[in-house]
Design an enzyme around this catalytic site. Sequence first.
Site, PDB file in Angstrom:
ATOM      1  N   HIS A   1       0.819  -1.200   0.000  1.00 28.52           N
ATOM      2  CA  HIS A   1       0.000   0.000   0.000  1.00 28.52           C
ATOM      3  C   HIS A   1       0.856   1.254   0.000  1.00 28.52           C
ATOM      4  O   HIS A   1       2.034   1.209   0.354  1.00 28.52           O
ATOM      5  CB  HIS A   1      -0.959   0.008   1.196  1.00 28.52           C
ATOM      6  CG  HIS A   1      -0.272  -0.080   2.524  1.00 28.52           C
ATOM      7  ND1 HIS A   1       0.118  -1.280   3.081  1.00 28.52           N
ATOM      8  CD2 HIS A   1       0.116   0.873   3.396  1.00 28.52           C
ATOM      9  CE1 HIS A   1       0.696  -1.053   4.244  1.00 28.52           C
ATOM     10  NE2 HIS A   1       0.715   0.251   4.462  1.00 28.52           N
ATOM     11  N   GLY A   2       0.248   2.341  -0.404  1.00 36.07           N
ATOM     12  CA  GLY A   2       0.940   3.619  -0.421  1.00 36.07           C
ATOM     13  C   GLY A   2      -0.010   4.751  -0.734  1.00 36.07           C
ATOM     14  O   GLY A   2      -1.151   4.532  -1.141  1.00 36.07           O
TER      15      GLY A   2
END
Length: 152
Positions: free
Chosen positions: A66-67
Amino acid sequence: MKILDVLDKEMILVDLAATDKIGVLTELSEPAARMTGLQSADIVRVLLERERLGSTGIGDGIGIPHGKINNLDRAIMGFGLSRKGVPFESIDNRPAHLFFLLITPENATDVHLKLLARISRMLNKETFRQMLMNVTTSAAVMDIIHENDESF
């Protein structure tokens, strides 16, 4: 917010070909790039920056890369299944098979954390993980998530 609010059928890959972490991130980023207009390489770069803080391989065959990305107007999620498993630097040192990609706008920390928590709770259920391990179509993934997301 439910998982199906951000998971698009076009971002579901039920037969990942990648054999390493960067390959998985790249493969998952390609449909995300098409959906958002971002460059796949930029998405991979953000995911790798997050991976440097600590692996998103949470064990039990699960990876949740994720980011947060500038110039993104909404949260999006993707899913990938590797039947063979991929070394993902998981906390239990076992290969990961199930991957949920989450990218959110830079300023959407609350949404980001809520979606991570929601998918993590769902993945705590072994029956949910087993159902996902046996899917063959993106429609099946959507159905399984729909059935399980209702209980959270």
